[in-house]
Design a protein around this motif. Structure first.
Motif, PDB file in Angstrom:
ATOM      1  N   ARG A  26      -2.242  -4.546   2.535  1.00 63.22           N
ATOM      2  CA  ARG A  26      -1.980  -5.538   1.490  1.00 63.22           C
ATOM      3  C   ARG A  26      -1.650  -6.925   2.046  1.00 63.22           C
ATOM      4  NH1 ARG A  26       2.607  -5.144  -3.211  1.00 63.22           N
ATOM      5  NH2 ARG A  26       2.050  -7.093  -4.217  1.00 63.22           N
ATOM      6  N   SER A  27      -0.733  -7.017   2.979  1.00 67.08           N
ATOM      7  CA  SER A  27      -0.316  -8.323   3.496  1.00 67.08           C
ATOM      8  C   SER A  27      -1.454  -9.043   4.238  1.00 67.08           C
ATOM      9  CB  SER A  27       0.895  -8.173   4.414  1.00 67.08           C
ATOM     10  OG  SER A  27       0.569  -7.382   5.538  1.00 67.08           O
ATOM     11  N   GLN A  28      -2.408  -8.296   4.766  1.00 63.93           N
ATOM     12  CA  GLN A  28      -3.534  -8.889   5.500  1.00 63.93           C
ATOM     13  C   GLN A  28      -4.580  -9.515   4.587  1.00 63.93           C
ATOM     14  OE1 GLN A  28      -5.431  -6.423   8.544  1.00 63.93           O
ATOM     15  NE2 GLN A  28      -3.773  -4.954   8.242  1.00 63.93           N
ATOM     16  N   ILE A  29      -4.778  -8.928   3.402  1.00 56.89           N
ATOM     17  CA  ILE A  29      -5.943  -9.316   2.594  1.00 56.89           C
ATOM     18  C   ILE A  29      -5.611  -9.907   1.230  1.00 56.89           C
ATOM     19  CG2 ILE A  29      -7.474  -7.670   3.711  1.00 56.89           C
ATOM     20  CD1 ILE A  29      -6.445  -6.772   0.338  1.00 56.89           C
ATOM     21  N   GLU A  30      -4.365  -9.862   0.813  1.00 65.79           N
ATOM     22  CA  GLU A  30      -4.032 -10.260  -0.554  1.00 65.79           C
ATOM     23  C   GLU A  30      -4.391 -11.715  -0.866  1.00 65.79           C
ATOM     24  OE1 GLU A  30      -0.772  -8.527  -3.395  1.00 65.79           O
ATOM     25  OE2 GLU A  30       0.101  -9.827  -1.888  1.00 65.79           O
ATOM     26  N   SER A  31      -4.126 -12.619   0.045  1.00 66.41           N
ATOM     27  CA  SER A  31      -4.415 -14.024  -0.189  1.00 66.41           C
ATOM     28  C   SER A  31      -5.923 -14.286  -0.189  1.00 66.41           C
ATOM     29  CB  SER A  31      -3.750 -14.861   0.909  1.00 66.41           C
ATOM     30  OG  SER A  31      -4.037 -16.220   0.717  1.00 66.41           O
ATOM     31  N   GLY A  32      -6.428 -14.840  -1.288  1.00 66.61           N
ATOM     32  CA  GLY A  32      -7.831 -15.211  -1.378  1.00 66.61           C
ATOM     33  C   GLY A  32      -8.789 -14.095  -1.771  1.00 66.61           C
ATOM     34  N   ASN A  33      -8.271 -12.906  -2.042  1.00 61.28           N
ATOM     35  CA  ASN A  33      -9.148 -11.783  -2.401  1.00 61.28           C
ATOM     36  C   ASN A  33      -8.813 -11.182  -3.768  1.00 61.28           C
ATOM     37  OD1 ASN A  33     -10.913 -11.480  -0.063  1.00 61.28           O
ATOM     38  ND2 ASN A  33      -9.024 -11.072   1.043  1.00 61.28           N
ATOM     39  N   GLN A  34      -8.145 -11.937  -4.616  1.00 68.04           N
ATOM     40  CA  GLN A  34      -7.752 -11.451  -5.943  1.00 68.04           C
ATOM     41  C   GLN A  34      -8.952 -10.865  -6.689  1.00 68.04           C
ATOM     42  OE1 GLN A  34      -4.661 -11.476  -7.125  1.00 68.04           O
ATOM     43  NE2 GLN A  34      -4.986 -10.968  -9.249  1.00 68.04           N
ATOM     44  N   GLY A  35      -8.816  -9.631  -7.160  1.00 68.43           N
ATOM     45  CA  GLY A  35      -9.862  -8.979  -7.937  1.00 68.43           C
ATOM     46  C   GLY A  35     -10.915  -8.251  -7.123  1.00 68.43           C
ATOM     47  N   LYS A  36     -10.919  -8.442  -5.816  1.00 65.97           N
ATOM     48  CA  LYS A  36     -11.897  -7.741  -4.979  1.00 65.97           C
ATOM     49  C   LYS A  36     -11.477  -6.289  -4.768  1.00 65.97           C
ATOM     50  CE  LYS A  36     -13.835 -11.651  -2.533  1.00 65.97           C
ATOM     51  NZ  LYS A  36     -14.058 -12.252  -1.211  1.00 65.97           N
ATOM     52  N   ILE A  37     -12.428  -5.499  -4.296  1.00 67.78           N
ATOM     53  CA  ILE A  37     -12.214  -4.073  -4.067  1.00 67.78           C
ATOM     54  C   ILE A  37     -11.917  -3.815  -2.592  1.00 67.78           C
ATOM     55  CG2 ILE A  37     -13.372  -1.818  -4.060  1.00 67.78           C
ATOM     56  CD1 ILE A  37     -12.683  -2.795  -6.859  1.00 67.78           C
ATOM     57  N   VAL A  38     -10.945  -2.944  -2.348  1.00 66.87           N
ATOM     58  CA  VAL A  38     -10.640  -2.500  -0.986  1.00 66.87           C
ATOM     59  C   VAL A  38     -10.934  -1.000  -0.940  1.00 66.87           C
ATOM     60  CG1 VAL A  38      -8.883  -2.274   0.802  1.00 66.87           C
ATOM     61  CG2 VAL A  38      -8.773  -4.170  -0.812  1.00 66.87           C
ATOM     62  N   ALA A  39     -11.830  -0.603  -0.042  1.00 71.76           N
ATOM     63  CA  ALA A  39     -12.121   0.813   0.196  1.00 71.76           C
ATOM     64  C   ALA A  39     -11.397   1.192   1.485  1.00 71.76           C
ATOM     65  CB  ALA A  39     -13.621   1.044   0.339  1.00 71.76           C
ATOM     66  N   ILE A  40     -10.566   2.234   1.417  1.00 69.33           N
ATOM     67  CA  ILE A  40      -9.731   2.635   2.546  1.00 69.33           C
ATOM     68  C   ILE A  40     -10.086   4.058   2.960  1.00 69.33           C
ATOM     69  CG2 ILE A  40      -7.363   3.013   3.333  1.00 69.33           C
ATOM     70  CD1 ILE A  40      -6.532   1.220   0.863  1.00 69.33           C
ATOM     71  N   ASP A  41     -10.300   4.265   4.254  1.00 66.20           N
ATOM     72  CA  ASP A  41     -10.487   5.617   4.783  1.00 66.20           C
ATOM     73  C   ASP A  41      -9.106   6.196   5.057  1.00 66.20           C
ATOM     74  OD1 ASP A  41     -11.168   7.985   6.027  1.00 66.20           O
ATOM     75  OD2 ASP A  41     -12.012   7.038   7.811  1.00 66.20           O
ATOM     76  N   LEU A  42      -8.744   7.259   4.353  1.00 65.76           N
ATOM     77  CA  LEU A  42      -7.417   7.847   4.488  1.00 65.76           C
ATOM     78  C   LEU A  42      -7.162   8.468   5.849  1.00 65.76           C
ATOM     79  CD1 LEU A  42      -6.947   9.612   1.036  1.00 65.76           C
ATOM     80  CD2 LEU A  42      -6.330   7.295   1.729  1.00 65.76           C
ATOM     81  N   GLU A  43      -8.203   8.808   6.573  1.00 58.54           N
ATOM     82  CA  GLU A  43      -8.038   9.430   7.887  1.00 58.54           C
ATOM     83  C   GLU A  43      -7.776   8.402   8.982  1.00 58.54           C
ATOM     84  OE1 GLU A  43      -8.014  12.929   8.434  1.00 58.54           O
ATOM     85  OE2 GLU A  43      -7.746  12.653   6.290  1.00 58.54           O
TER      86      GLU A  43
END
Length: 92
Positions: A26-43
């Motif tokens: 969250r802290s890395q990408i929150e600024s400037g990416n409002q509304g975008k999708i983050v896909a995270i690999d849980l592994e």
């Protein structure tokens, strides 16, 4: 096309995904990416940020073919919303 099977229960999947997003991403990408999708690999904790769920998932799977993917929309509680909204009237 091979479909991977979930490794976790729905509850554990959500718990892991939310934890990784809140503590590592969250802290890395929150600024400037409002509304975008983050896909995270849980592994692996690896992630992709894109405008669409499909693009984010495809890019992540190109690097991690067996990824267990959790999706988050930056700045929102939910990725999608179902149902209608009550239209607000404008007062003059």
């Amino acid at each position: 096309m091979v479909v991977s099977q979930p490794l976790y229960s729905k509850e554990e999947f959500a718990r892991r995904g939310d934890r990784i997003y809140q503590t590592q991403i969250r802290s890395q990408i929150e600024s400037g990416n409002q509304g975008k999708i983050v896909a995270i690999d849980l592994e692996t904790g690896d992630f992709e940020v894109e405008a669409s769920e499909i693009a984010a998932g495809d890019r992540l799977e190109s690097r991690h073919p067996n990824a267990q993917i959790w999706i988050v929309r930056v700045g929102y509680r939910h990725v999608r919303r179902f149902g209608g909204r009550t239209k607000r009237s404008v007062r003059s």
